[in-house]
Design an enzyme around this catalytic site. Structure first.
Site, short mmCIF file in Angstrom:
data_model
loop_
_atom_site.label_atom_id
_atom_site.label_comp_id
_atom_site.label_asym_id
_atom_site.label_seq_id
_atom_site.Cartn_x
_atom_site.Cartn_y
_atom_site.Cartn_z
N ARG A 1 -14.24 9.00 -33.37
CA ARG A 1 -13.34 9.70 -34.34
C ARG A 1 -12.95 10.34 -33.82
O ARG A 1 -11.25 11.12 -34.31
CB ARG A 1 -13.78 9.59 -35.68
CG ARG A 1 -14.31 8.57 -36.57
CD ARG A 1 -15.09 8.26 -37.49
NE ARG A 1 -14.65 9.58 -38.56
CZ ARG A 1 -13.47 9.97 -39.25
NH1 ARG A 1 -12.81 8.27 -39.78
NH2 ARG A 1 -13.59 10.39 -40.25
N ARG B 1 -9.81 17.43 -25.26
CA ARG B 1 -9.08 17.47 -25.35
C ARG B 1 -8.58 18.96 -24.57
O ARG B 1 -10.07 19.59 -24.15
CB ARG B 1 -8.34 18.45 -26.39
CG ARG B 1 -8.11 17.53 -27.33
CD ARG B 1 -7.10 17.76 -27.87
NE ARG B 1 -6.37 17.04 -29.33
CZ ARG B 1 -6.39 17.90 -30.64
NH1 ARG B 1 -6.54 18.78 -30.64
NH2 ARG B 1 -6.22 16.30 -30.97
N ARG C 1 -25.46 7.13 -46.73
CA ARG C 1 -25.62 8.76 -46.86
C ARG C 1 -24.36 8.71 -48.06
O ARG C 1 -23.32 8.95 -48.11
CB ARG C 1 -24.66 9.24 -46.29
CG ARG C 1 -25.63 8.84 -44.45
CD ARG C 1 -26.74 8.89 -45.09
NE ARG C 1 -27.29 10.59 -44.25
CZ ARG C 1 -28.37 10.89 -44.65
NH1 ARG C 1 -30.00 9.98 -44.72
NH2 ARG C 1 -28.56 12.14 -43.58
N ARG D 1 -22.20 21.50 -43.30
CA ARG D 1 -21.15 22.28 -43.18
C ARG D 1 -20.70 22.98 -44.56
O ARG D 1 -21.24 22.87 -45.16
CB ARG D 1 -19.81 21.40 -42.28
CG ARG D 1 -19.60 20.03 -43.90
CD ARG D 1 -18.19 19.27 -43.09
NE ARG D 1 -18.45 17.87 -43.98
CZ ARG D 1 -17.19 17.08 -43.60
NH1 ARG D 1 -16.61 17.27 -42.69
NH2 ARG D 1 -17.47 15.71 -44.61
N GLU E 1 -22.70 21.61 -47.59
CA GLU E 1 -23.22 20.38 -47.97
C GLU E 1 -24.32 19.78 -46.71
O GLU E 1 -24.30 20.08 -46.21
CB GLU E 1 -21.55 19.48 -47.24
CG GLU E 1 -21.71 17.97 -47.72
CD GLU E 1 -20.26 17.52 -47.15
OE1 GLU E 1 -18.88 18.71 -46.92
OE2 GLU E 1 -19.75 17.05 -46.21
N TYR F 1 -16.70 3.31 -43.03
CA TYR F 1 -15.45 4.10 -43.32
C TYR F 1 -13.99 4.09 -42.93
O TYR F 1 -13.46 4.09 -41.74
CB TYR F 1 -16.60 4.05 -41.53
CG TYR F 1 -15.89 6.31 -41.42
CD1 TYR F 1 -15.29 6.76 -42.57
CD2 TYR F 1 -17.37 6.36 -40.95
CE1 TYR F 1 -16.04 8.61 -42.34
CE2 TYR F 1 -17.41 8.13 -40.12
CZ TYR F 1 -16.95 9.44 -41.43
OH TYR F 1 -16.87 10.42 -40.38
N ASP G 1 -10.65 5.94 -43.80
CA ASP G 1 -9.95 7.27 -43.72
C ASP G 1 -8.68 7.06 -44.89
O ASP G 1 -8.28 6.24 -45.11
CB ASP G 1 -8.60 7.83 -42.52
CG ASP G 1 -9.78 8.80 -41.71
OD1 ASP G 1 -10.88 8.90 -42.16
OD2 ASP G 1 -9.75 8.35 -40.25
N1 UDP Z 1 -19.91 14.96 -35.64
C1 UDP Z 1 -20.39 15.82 -35.09
N2 UDP Z 1 -20.21 17.49 -34.89
C2 UDP Z 1 -19.06 18.06 -35.96
C3 UDP Z 1 -18.69 17.04 -36.13
C4 UDP Z 1 -19.09 15.85 -36.30
O1 UDP Z 1 -21.64 15.74 -34.27
O2 UDP Z 1 -18.87 19.07 -35.68
C5 UDP Z 1 -19.63 13.56 -35.59
C6 UDP Z 1 -20.40 13.28 -36.63
O3 UDP Z 1 -21.62 11.91 -36.28
C7 UDP Z 1 -19.65 12.52 -38.01
C8 UDP Z 1 -18.68 12.37 -36.84
O4 UDP Z 1 -18.64 12.79 -35.42
O5 UDP Z 1 -19.64 12.14 -38.23
C9 UDP Z 1 -17.48 12.17 -37.17
O6 UDP Z 1 -16.59 13.79 -37.67
P1 UDP Z 1 -15.71 13.11 -38.36
O7 UDP Z 1 -14.83 15.14 -38.69
O8 UDP Z 1 -14.99 12.40 -38.39
O9 UDP Z 1 -16.73 13.76 -40.35
P2 UDP Z 1 -16.47 13.63 -42.01
O10 UDP Z 1 -15.00 14.35 -41.84
O11 UDP Z 1 -15.34 12.04 -41.63
O12 UDP Z 1 -17.20 13.77 -42.22
#
Ligand code: UDP
Length: 384
Positions: free
Chosen positions: A174, A178, A250, A280, A301, A349, A351
């Site tokens: 996902r 870059r 979860r 986060r 969170e 999962y 979007d």
């Molecule tokens: N992820 C991570 N570190 C980060 C952000 C994301 O390891 O700082 C991993 C984590 O396993 C997460 C996945 O990448 O579930 C997908 O991230 P995304 O930001 O798409 O998650 P969402 O916002 O949908 O919770």
């Protein structure tokens, strides 16, 4: 309710878009939701204390490449420009996400140009992994050991409650990697935030003479018989009273706090260290950069296993859950006149843009089936 009425369970994006499409085609629609608001988990509301628009079930940023979906949401809401620029704190420093040239140069104390950074990272990745299956393999193959440990390992362990060696590579896919200074979290052509929030948008989608919305109303499958068809966007296992056990999810806990001023300077700050118990912090006013607020509302969170009374967020979909899911899918296909939709109904999962795309396609498939006299399948998009 009359026998010609179509029942929709769940007033989130799936339910609202299916309901609207069918209502516009002349059908009567009745929408049920157990909650006291529409919008599902993208629900937004103004915080009573500060007036800030809060993403009550966690951050939702709309992004898509799908022109029809973008036009669709813009029909019901003005989308204002918003770019998701996420930061992450790891080992006492703040970095830019997704991993980009700035992250790489800061992390390694270098001043590499794009081609140099590509070669530099490649030399740190495990090229022996040719077909990554797990999250960890995907990370070691594409970002390498150091960045993986700093930004992904701890976060993922906290988010999913298991080791990244047990999770599928698709979760990491996902996120982009870059080799330039683009710090936009998403690739998509369209990105924005609804001016008056997602709930206002969903209320407008549902605002049609052929639609009746019943909030705070639980729906049990015993009631299905009274409807021409049911579109069910609740949890698939819940529909069958968890006959084959509970599908694993979860859930999230949000610890709200307020601050006078600007708490963190951005909407989303991730925490990569496993020792920090939350994943986060979201500072909601930054989701509406066109508004001005002196005060601030933030959510810490926390992710944990979803229990019977909790709100399901992320489907886990490990081997055990997939086996269980297969049994529910077989069971669902034995039902007539019920179609399972959306994140919870198909245990995926998803979007927001994909949810809307699938809802439009599902409603159109139903209309086509009716006009051809054929049966509507239990799943428009097979969940396994
Ligand atoms: N992820 C991570 N570190 C980060 C952000 C994301 O390891 O700082 C991993 C984590 O396993 C997460 C996945 O990448 O579930 C997908 O991230 P995304 O930001 O798409 O998650 P969402 O916002 O949908 O919770």
């Amino acid at each position: 309710m009359t026998s010609g009425t179509i029942g929709i369970v769940g007033a989130g994006l799936s339910g609202a878009v299916i309901g609207r499409t069918l209502a516009e085609a002349g059908h009567r629609v009745e929408v049920f939701d157990a909650r006291n608001h529409v919008g599902g988990n993208c629900h937004t509301e103004r915080d009573p204390e500060t007036g800030i628009m809060v993403h009550v079930y966690g951050p939702h940023i709309f992004h898509t490449d799908d022109a029809e979906v973008w036009d669709y949401v813009n029909r019901f809401q003005t989308f204002l420009p918003y770019k998701n620029r996420v930061k992450t704190t790891s080992n006492g420093q703040v970095y830019s996400l997704p991993v980009n040239l700035h992250t790489i140069n800061q992390f390694f104390g270098t001043a590499l140009r794009p081609d140099e950074a590509r070669a530099f990272i490649e030399a740190r990745t495990d090229q022996a992994i040719t077909n990554p299956q797990t999250f960890e393999e995907q990370a070691l193959r594409f970002v390498g050991q150091d960045l993986y440990r700093a930004f992904f390992e701890g976060y993922t362990q906290k988010q999913w409650g298991c080791s990244p060696t047990e999770l599928p590579a698709s979760i990491l896919k996902r996120l982009p990697l870059r080799f330039n200074y683009d710090d936009n979290y998403f690739f998509h052509k369209h990105q924005g935030m609804p001016e008056n929030g997602y709930t206002d948008m969903v209320e407008r989608i549902l605002d049609h003479a052929n639609i009746v919305v019943r909030l705070e109303t639980h729906f049990h499958r015993a009631e299905s018989a009274g409807f021409a068809h049911i579109f069910y966007s609740g949890p698939l296992d819940g529909y069958f009273d968890h006959e084959f056990g509970r599908l694993g999810y979860r859930t999230l806990d949000f610890e709200r706090f307020t601050y006078s001023g600007d708490y963190q300077g951005c909407a989303v700050m991730n925490y990569g260290d496993f020792a920090v118990p939350y994943t986060r912090i979201t500072e909601h006013k930054h989701f509406s950069p066109w508004e001005e607020h002196a005060e601030s509302v933030c959510y810490r969170e926390f992710s944990r296993e979803c229990g019977p009374g909790d709100t399901p967020y992320y489907p886990i979909r490990l081997v055990k859950e997939k086996e269980q899911l297969e049994r529910y899918v077989v069971r669902a296909r034995q039902e007539s006149a019920v179609t399972f939709v959306g994140r919870l109904g198909t245990y995926r999962y998803l979007d927001m843009d994909l949810t809307i795309r699938e809802a439009l396609d599902t409603a159109r498939l139903y209309l086509a089936c009716r006009s051809q006299g054929s049966a509507m399948p239990a799943f428009a998009q097979p969940p396994v």
